[in-house]
Design a protein around this motif. Sequence first.
Motif, PDB file in Angstrom:
ATOM      1  N   GLU A  72      -7.663   0.616 -13.248  1.00 22.77           N
ATOM      2  CA  GLU A  72      -7.327   1.225 -12.660  1.00 22.77           C
ATOM      3  C   GLU A  72      -7.750   2.736 -13.371  1.00 22.77           C
ATOM      4  OE1 GLU A  72      -6.559   1.440  -9.551  1.00 22.77           O
ATOM      5  OE2 GLU A  72      -5.632  -0.953  -8.991  1.00 22.77           O
ATOM      6  N   ARG A  73      -8.204   3.880 -12.293  1.00 24.46           N
ATOM      7  CA  ARG A  73      -8.576   4.611 -13.380  1.00 24.46           C
ATOM      8  C   ARG A  73      -7.430   5.027 -14.322  1.00 24.46           C
ATOM      9  NH1 ARG A  73     -13.978   6.118 -13.512  1.00 24.46           N
ATOM     10  NH2 ARG A  73     -13.791   8.676 -13.709  1.00 24.46           N
TER      11      ARG A  73
ATOM     12  N   ARG B 108      -4.047  -3.377 -15.286  1.00 22.93           N
ATOM     13  CA  ARG B 108      -5.163  -3.230 -14.282  1.00 22.93           C
ATOM     14  C   ARG B 108      -6.288  -2.360 -14.426  1.00 22.93           C
ATOM     15  NH1 ARG B 108      -0.276  -1.768 -12.753  1.00 22.93           N
ATOM     16  NH2 ARG B 108      -0.647   0.554 -12.379  1.00 22.93           N
TER      17      ARG B 108
ATOM     18  N   GLU C 229      -7.924  -7.046 -13.681  1.00 18.67           N
ATOM     19  CA  GLU C 229      -7.805  -7.016 -12.833  1.00 18.67           C
ATOM     20  C   GLU C 229      -8.405  -5.809 -11.550  1.00 18.67           C
ATOM     21  OE1 GLU C 229      -6.946 -10.494 -10.429  1.00 18.67           O
ATOM     22  OE2 GLU C 229      -8.392 -11.602 -11.279  1.00 18.67           O
ATOM     23  N   GLY C 230      -8.776  -5.621 -10.518  1.00 20.82           N
ATOM     24  CA  GLY C 230      -8.680  -3.915 -10.030  1.00 20.82           C
ATOM     25  C   GLY C 230      -9.691  -3.490  -9.501  1.00 20.82           C
ATOM     26  N   LYS C 231      -9.432  -2.106  -8.557  1.00 22.72           N
ATOM     27  CA  LYS C 231     -10.639  -2.207  -7.997  1.00 22.72           C
ATOM     28  C   LYS C 231     -11.544  -0.749  -9.233  1.00 22.72           C
ATOM     29  CE  LYS C 231      -8.209   2.263  -6.468  1.00 22.72           C
ATOM     30  NZ  LYS C 231      -7.225   2.713  -6.120  1.00 22.72           N
ATOM     31  N   GLU C 232     -10.885  -0.693  -9.651  1.00 22.17           N
ATOM     32  CA  GLU C 232     -12.383  -0.010 -10.632  1.00 22.17           C
ATOM     33  C   GLU C 232     -13.607  -0.600 -11.653  1.00 22.17           C
ATOM     34  OE1 GLU C 232     -12.931   3.233 -11.522  1.00 22.17           O
ATOM     35  OE2 GLU C 232     -12.042   3.668  -9.835  1.00 22.17           O
ATOM     36  N   ARG C 233     -13.306  -2.732 -11.420  1.00 21.44           N
ATOM     37  CA  ARG C 233     -14.273  -2.568 -11.725  1.00 21.44           C
ATOM     38  C   ARG C 233     -15.854  -2.896 -11.989  1.00 21.44           C
ATOM     39  NH1 ARG C 233     -14.565  -9.210 -13.531  1.00 21.44           N
ATOM     40  NH2 ARG C 233     -16.899  -9.550 -13.855  1.00 21.44           N
ATOM     41  N   ARG C 234     -15.804  -2.839 -10.719  1.00 20.59           N
ATOM     42  CA  ARG C 234     -17.190  -2.256 -10.233  1.00 20.59           C
ATOM     43  C   ARG C 234     -17.799  -1.141 -10.834  1.00 20.59           C
ATOM     44  NH1 ARG C 234     -18.732  -4.345  -4.022  1.00 20.59           N
ATOM     45  NH2 ARG C 234     -18.543  -6.801  -4.364  1.00 20.59           N
TER      46      ARG C 234
ATOM     47  N   SER D  25       0.627  -1.034  -0.398  1.00 17.74           N
ATOM     48  CA  SER D  25       0.006  -0.312  -0.263  1.00 17.74           C
ATOM     49  C   SER D  25       0.797   1.244  -0.159  1.00 17.74           C
ATOM     50  CB  SER D  25      -0.782  -0.161   0.685  1.00 17.74           C
ATOM     51  OG  SER D  25      -0.516   0.278   2.328  1.00 17.74           O
TER      52      SER D  25
END
Length: 457
Positions: free
Chosen positions: A256-257, A254, A286-291, A96
């Motif tokens: 990501e934004r 990824r 994969e990544g946190k922006e998928r949803r 992180s």
Amino acid sequence: MHDFSPDALRVAMLARVVFPLHGFGGIERHVFHLTTHLARLGVRITLYVQTPHGHTLDLDDDPARPINPYADVLPGIERVMTLRYDYTSPALRPNSIAGRQINYPWYSWRLGRIAAAAARRGAYDVVHAQGLCAFGYGWIRVRDPLLRRVPFIANPHGLEEYRTPDWRKWLAYAPFRALYSYGTRCADRAIATDACTQDDLPRYLGVDPAKVVVIPSAIDADECLAPVNDATRAALRQRFRLDEEDLTILSVGRLERNKGYHILIDALTRLRERLPSRWRWLLVGEGKERRALERQAQRAGIIHHVTFVGRLSDAELHNLYEEVDLVVHPTLYEGSSLVTLEAMIHRRPIVASVAGGIPDKVFNGRNGYLARPGDADDLASRIRLALEQRDRWATWGAESVRLVRETFDWPVVARRTKQEYEVMVGGRGERREARGEGHEARGERGEARGARGPTMA
């Protein structure tokens, strides 16, 4: 183990990660390919990396002993030295932003001390640092005249910490920027991975322009093409029902934004009336922006054209490149862009952003089109232009392959790197003296050679 020439260059490669010990990312692969291809050219590599997860090696830092316990996956590398990286609590992810600010500077400092001890003993002809690993060794080197006799080259890579448009990340990355800049400025040479970005090193890091050399990042073209086979391609066509589509677009990265996929959704929405009724956008990664991307595609009314593939193996990905029509890389900022090179070696037409090193690879009307980062209208226009010239795609593909093979293939780039080492070392006679074969060097280093360096865990 390779049978090295007595006059072979000896290089300390300072890194944190390497494929496959630490994952599949761009830096991991860069270190893997650079070191293994240099070894094929007869360079004796000592690779310093973090201890792989679950391993508890305790290696003796004795340059006279060739130790590579990972020879099955890191072929040809003479020695692999491992060092603990994670000093944070289980509650804090080690990579992180906060975790890296604790772990990485301490890792770089300890790494620098250990590599410096070996360099003082005459173990290396060149020290080569990747990313933030230049900081610790660089700090020690500028204060040690003996170390300044050993050429030092640094590669800061994509400079994400300098390019992010997110003010929160900009503030959080401030310590990294300071350490990156300092470490790179300490080196005799600083590597720009693309000609179009070489001015970024003086601009962002304050590096003397005279120290900047362009050595591209690369792919192993033969390795990319080797897994391609009819059975895997057929399985992927069936899995994603590609035989039912008239147009298949692929993006890889990824979620990501900063990768700009939200911009591509806007562009595809604008193009709906110009696209065939049966089209598909495959998004691999994969990544946190998928949803957020799923919700955006749903609101735009194109969700039934979009497939979130998730992660693929290397073999699956390289076979999938062969099955798609067009590759789109809408990134907002970028380093060298290995994804672009992969698409090129598979002869795919490309629409990508004018970002990072991409303009050294994609040329309007020659093998694709470039769009302004973050501009959905311009991206839509460039995709439309590419689709209108489908009859030229075979010519574009041949041009892409030529560019990769001549400039961005690892055998080429490894030779260029070795040549830079040889220029820095300054000739065979000086290299022998630096190794302690001259009378003066023997006198300076004889006592140091008798001592063992620190133990690496």
